[in-house]
Every structure is written in structure tokens, then in C-alpha cells.
Design an enzyme around this catalytic site. Structure first.
Site, PDB file in Angstrom:
ATOM      1  N   TRP A   1      10.965  -3.036   0.873  1.00 52.57           N
ATOM      2  CA  TRP A   1      10.759  -4.254   1.651  1.00 52.57           C
ATOM      3  C   TRP A   1      12.084  -4.734   2.210  1.00 52.57           C
ATOM      4  O   TRP A   1      13.132  -4.594   1.584  1.00 52.57           O
ATOM      5  CB  TRP A   1      10.150  -5.345   0.775  1.00 52.57           C
ATOM      6  CG  TRP A   1       8.702  -5.152   0.469  1.00 52.57           C
ATOM      7  CD1 TRP A   1       7.656  -5.316   1.324  1.00 52.57           C
ATOM      8  CD2 TRP A   1       8.130  -4.752  -0.783  1.00 52.57           C
ATOM      9  NE1 TRP A   1       6.457  -5.047   0.677  1.00 52.57           N
ATOM     10  CE2 TRP A   1       6.722  -4.701  -0.610  1.00 52.57           C
ATOM     11  CE3 TRP A   1       8.659  -4.440  -2.035  1.00 52.57           C
ATOM     12  CZ2 TRP A   1       5.848  -4.358  -1.637  1.00 52.57           C
ATOM     13  CZ3 TRP A   1       7.800  -4.089  -3.058  1.00 52.57           C
ATOM     14  CH2 TRP A   1       6.409  -4.052  -2.853  1.00 52.57           C
TER      15      TRP A   1
ATOM     16  N   ARG B   1      -0.601   0.051  -4.155  1.00 49.26           N
ATOM     17  CA  ARG B   1       0.783  -0.416  -4.010  1.00 49.26           C
ATOM     18  C   ARG B   1       0.940  -1.788  -4.654  1.00 49.26           C
ATOM     19  O   ARG B   1       1.953  -2.059  -5.315  1.00 49.26           O
ATOM     20  CB  ARG B   1       1.164  -0.465  -2.529  1.00 49.26           C
ATOM     21  CG  ARG B   1       2.581  -0.944  -2.234  1.00 49.26           C
ATOM     22  CD  ARG B   1       2.886  -0.723  -0.755  1.00 49.26           C
ATOM     23  NE  ARG B   1       4.097  -1.389  -0.305  1.00 49.26           N
ATOM     24  CZ  ARG B   1       5.324  -0.889  -0.380  1.00 49.26           C
ATOM     25  NH1 ARG B   1       5.509   0.303  -0.929  1.00 49.26           N
ATOM     26  NH2 ARG B   1       6.363  -1.555   0.081  1.00 49.26           N
TER      27      ARG B   1
ATOM     28  N   ARG C   1       3.083   4.057   0.388  1.00 51.31           N
ATOM     29  CA  ARG C   1       1.893   3.830   1.194  1.00 51.31           C
ATOM     30  C   ARG C   1       1.177   5.154   1.438  1.00 51.31           C
ATOM     31  O   ARG C   1       1.752   6.229   1.283  1.00 51.31           O
ATOM     32  CB  ARG C   1       2.268   3.176   2.519  1.00 51.31           C
ATOM     33  CG  ARG C   1       2.982   1.845   2.366  1.00 51.31           C
ATOM     34  CD  ARG C   1       3.435   1.302   3.711  1.00 51.31           C
ATOM     35  NE  ARG C   1       4.086   0.003   3.584  1.00 51.31           N
ATOM     36  CZ  ARG C   1       5.382  -0.175   3.405  1.00 51.31           C
ATOM     37  NH1 ARG C   1       6.180   0.888   3.307  1.00 51.31           N
ATOM     38  NH2 ARG C   1       5.900  -1.380   3.319  1.00 51.31           N
TER      39      ARG C   1
ATOM     40  N   TYR D   1       4.831 -11.433  -6.247  1.00 61.64           N
ATOM     41  CA  TYR D   1       4.604 -10.789  -7.544  1.00 61.64           C
ATOM     42  C   TYR D   1       5.365 -11.479  -8.684  1.00 61.64           C
ATOM     43  O   TYR D   1       5.272 -11.058  -9.837  1.00 61.64           O
ATOM     44  CB  TYR D   1       5.032  -9.326  -7.486  1.00 61.64           C
ATOM     45  CG  TYR D   1       4.296  -8.534  -6.425  1.00 61.64           C
ATOM     46  CD1 TYR D   1       2.955  -8.190  -6.577  1.00 61.64           C
ATOM     47  CD2 TYR D   1       4.940  -8.140  -5.260  1.00 61.64           C
ATOM     48  CE1 TYR D   1       2.273  -7.486  -5.602  1.00 61.64           C
ATOM     49  CE2 TYR D   1       4.269  -7.426  -4.270  1.00 61.64           C
ATOM     50  CZ  TYR D   1       2.942  -7.104  -4.445  1.00 61.64           C
ATOM     51  OH  TYR D   1       2.264  -6.402  -3.476  1.00 61.64           O
TER      52      TYR D   1
ATOM     53  N   LYS E   1       6.726   2.198   7.342  1.00 67.96           N
ATOM     54  CA  LYS E   1       6.043   1.154   8.112  1.00 67.96           C
ATOM     55  C   LYS E   1       7.013   0.310   8.920  1.00 67.96           C
ATOM     56  O   LYS E   1       6.740  -0.040  10.070  1.00 67.96           O
ATOM     57  CB  LYS E   1       5.237   0.263   7.161  1.00 67.96           C
ATOM     58  CG  LYS E   1       4.441  -0.826   7.861  1.00 67.96           C
ATOM     59  CD  LYS E   1       3.676  -1.657   6.878  1.00 67.96           C
ATOM     60  CE  LYS E   1       2.899  -2.778   7.579  1.00 67.96           C
ATOM     61  NZ  LYS E   1       2.154  -3.616   6.621  1.00 67.96           N
TER      62      LYS E   1
ATOM     63  N   HIS F   1      -4.505   0.841  -0.331  1.00 67.99           N
ATOM     64  CA  HIS F   1      -3.235   0.116  -0.266  1.00 67.99           C
ATOM     65  C   HIS F   1      -3.061  -0.816  -1.459  1.00 67.99           C
ATOM     66  O   HIS F   1      -1.925  -1.186  -1.806  1.00 67.99           O
ATOM     67  CB  HIS F   1      -3.155  -0.693   1.032  1.00 67.99           C
ATOM     68  CG  HIS F   1      -1.801  -1.293   1.278  1.00 67.99           C
ATOM     69  ND1 HIS F   1      -0.702  -0.541   1.659  1.00 67.99           N
ATOM     70  CD2 HIS F   1      -1.349  -2.568   1.164  1.00 67.99           C
ATOM     71  CE1 HIS F   1       0.355  -1.325   1.780  1.00 67.99           C
ATOM     72  NE2 HIS F   1      -0.008  -2.561   1.485  1.00 67.99           N
TER      73      HIS F   1
END
Length: 348
Positions: free
Chosen positions: A306, A283, A195, A315, A220, A280
């Protein structure tokens, strides 16, 4: 000399203070939050009553939404997204600010959904509000034991998932028109999936080029992680050596403290002929490229940091190699050997 139990004054505060041992054995030393002695005594009496009911009857003291917000924000203070969490809590205050946690029901949640929808907010915005509310209530139930249950909070349907990514040719075109410092950021983002804040905040003492790894302390979701560096990432970092003693990515020798999506970013997008694209989204581009190259969802989850597969499954559509064998089973060239002629079993 030990202080007598009860309420007392402190020379450095206008409020009354509490020093007491509650019936459940818990020791309390805190401000009563009031300058009026009678109110402070009433508050202490309530603490003792709640502790007695909890200790001898198993009745938990009622906790307010505002109490929960104060503790929740304190726990989330170290997150990069702290300002967003605080903003959402402020959004919820008109609905929940005067309520106790056990008063929050399905009807209350529905009133929040209706109120935020009437304000013109899209489902995605309302869902972020509901998600924060659900996370807070779950923490109050599972970690703090303030409540025994919480209402079911279901996300709204109709949320449009952003699906914006660049082709290789578009990415190269963007890099060519970026100023040098911005081009380095873009190349590193495409190589690692990091990020914006993780890139601009990266320091040399958390990079090991020999081991091909960078370590992120502030992410994050608040969980530190290591980032494996491929050849593209190594190449970008080697080009930055000598520009700063502390930070890997700089502008005129100084750390980048501002938002990346500034005038230089928008100018580069216009020059490259790319519309509706955020930093972003690099990413998303990185993750899409990985799936197209055959990286599994589990590998991608670990690479991107994640916490769950839910964010990665979006994805999955970019990789269908594992389904080619299944798709070929009904090819005409196969003679249809595996297909049953159902017309044979029709009734006469």
C-alpha cells in the site's frame, strides 16, 4: 530540406498538419485535427495567441476536460485497474465533457453527486468517481501546470466499509473443498496477501526460492514491489514446480487467463458453507491475521504494497495488545490510585 512553418498536408493523412514555433519558444509538430484549411489556420492562430499570453502575461491557456482525460488515460494505461479508470471517465463525460478545466467549480461537483445519487449509486460508487476526478485535477495542477487551483472535492459519508475475512477454521475448510489448482491459489493468497492478478501472472523468472522473495512488476498501483515468502508460500510454490516452464500457477499446464471467481470458486464456497465472500477478501483475511498476530501497521503497509497508511489503518482494530497497559490503569485491583475523586471538589 526543412519544411516551411505553418500548415501543410501529408500524403498519409486527410487532415491538415501544423509545423510552427510558438512565441514562447515551443516547437509544435502535430495534426490540426481537421480537413478544412480555414479551421486549421484558426487553430494555429489560437495556439500562437495562447503561447503569447502565457509567455508575456503569465496567462495560462485554457485546457478542456477532454484534453486532460486523454493525457490521464495515456499515463494510466499500464495499470491493472485501467479499465475501471476509463469507465469512470466515461461516467463523468456527460457532466464535464464540454467544459474547460477552470470551469469546474463546487457547484459542478455537487451536480455530479446529485446526478449519480439519483441514478441509484451508493456512496462508495460515487466516491470512486469523485476520487478519480480529484486525482486527474491534481495531476493537471501539480504536474502539468494546466490550472492554478482546483475546487475542494470531499468524499461522501455513509460509505459502508467491507469487513469480511475468514477464521483459520473457515480457511482450512475452504481449502479442503477446492480443486487442486484453486486450493494452491487460495493458500498462496493467504500466505502473501497478493491480489488475484498478481498471483495468476507470477512467472518463475521472478521467483527466488533461495532468497525467499518474489518480484511483482505489474501491481494495482503501478509500483513494482518485492514479496517476502514465508514457509507457507514456499511450500505452495515448491508444489507447482514442473507444471509449467513459465508461470507458477496453472490449470492443466496452461497459465490461468480467466477470472478466478468462476463456477469452481462459487462451488467451493457453497461446499464450505461460506457466504458473501470474494477472492479479494482473502487479502483482507491475510491483513487481519497479521494484525491479530501483532504485525504493526507500518510493517503491514510495506508487506501489502500500500502507498499510504490510510488503507492499512482499517485493520488497526484487530490488534489491541499495545493498549492493554493503558486499559489496566483503572482496574479495581489497582486500588484506583490514579483516579481523582472529583466529588471532593464539588461546591458546597
Amino acid at each position: 530540406m526543412a519544411r516551411n512553418e505553418g500548415i501543410y498536408r501529408r500524403p498519409d493523412s486527410g487532415n491538415w498538419w501544423i509545423n510552427a514555433t510558438l512565441p514562447n519558444g515551443k516547437r509544435v509538430r502535430q495534426s490540426a485535427g481537421t480537413e478544412i484549411r480555414e479551421d486549421a489556420e484558426a487553430y494555429l492562430a489560437k495556439l500562437k495567441l495562447d503561447a503569447y499570453r502565457e509567455a508575456f502575461f503569465g496567462i495560462k491557456p485554457q485546457r478542456s476536460w477532454q484534453e486532460a482525460v486523454v493525457r490521464y488515460l495515456e499515463l494510466k494505461r499500464g495499470l491493472r485497474s485501467y479499465s475501471d479508470v476509463r469507465r469512470i471517465c466515461r461516467t463523468l463525460d456527460p457532466y464535464l465533457g464540454s467544459m474547460m478545466l477552470n470551469q469546474i467549480t463546487g457547484d459542478v461537483i455537487w451536480s455530479i453527486i446529485q446526478g449519480e445519487t439519483k441514478r441509484g449509486n451508493k456512496p462508495a460508487t460515487v466516491n470512486r468517481t469523485l476520487s478519480t476526478m480529484r486525482a486527474l485535477l491534481r495531476m493537471a495542477r501539480d504536474e502539468w501546470q494546466w490550472i492554478d487551483s482546483l475546487p475542494k472535492i470531499r468524499m461522501l459519508g455513509g460509505e459502508v466499509e467491507r469487513d469480511r475475512w475468514l477464521t483459520r477454521e473457515e480457511a482450512e475448510r475452504l481449502i479442503r473443498v477446492c480443486p487442486p489448482h484453486l486450493a494452491a491459489l487460495v493458500r498462496y493468497a493467504l500466505a502473501t496477501g497478493c491480489r488475484a492478478s498478481e498471483i495468476t501472472g507470477l512467472e518463475w523468472n521472478r521467483v527466488d526460492l533461495d532468497r525467499r522473495t518474489a518480484w511483482l512488476n505489474h501491481t494495482k498501483n503501478g509500483t513494482p514491489r518485492g514479496v517476502p515468502l514465508n514457509e507457507d508460500a514456499i511450500e505452495v510454490l515448491r508444489e507447482q514446480i514442473g507444471k509449467s516452464l513459465t508461470h507458477c500457477f496453472t490449470y492443466e499446464g496452461k497459465p490461468i487467463r480467466w477470472q478466478i471467481t468462476n463456477t469452481a470458486w462459487h462451488t467451493a464456497l457453497a461446499a464450505a458453507g461460506i457466504k458473501d465472500f470474494r477472492f479479494h477478501d482473502l487479502r483482507h483475511t491475510w491483513a487481519s491475521w497479521h494484525r491479530q498476530a501483532g504485525t504493526s501497521c507500518d510493517e503491514l503497509k510495506d508487506l501489502g504494497g500500500w502507498k499510504s497508511r490510510i488503507m492499512v489503518d482499517r485493520y488497526a482494530k484487530f490488534s489491541t495488545e499495545n493498549l492493554l497497559s493503558a486499559a489496566s490503569r483503572i482496574e479495581r485491583g489497582g486500588g484506583g490510585r490514579n483516579v481523582v475523586e472529583l466529588s471532593r471538589f464539588r461546591h458546597v
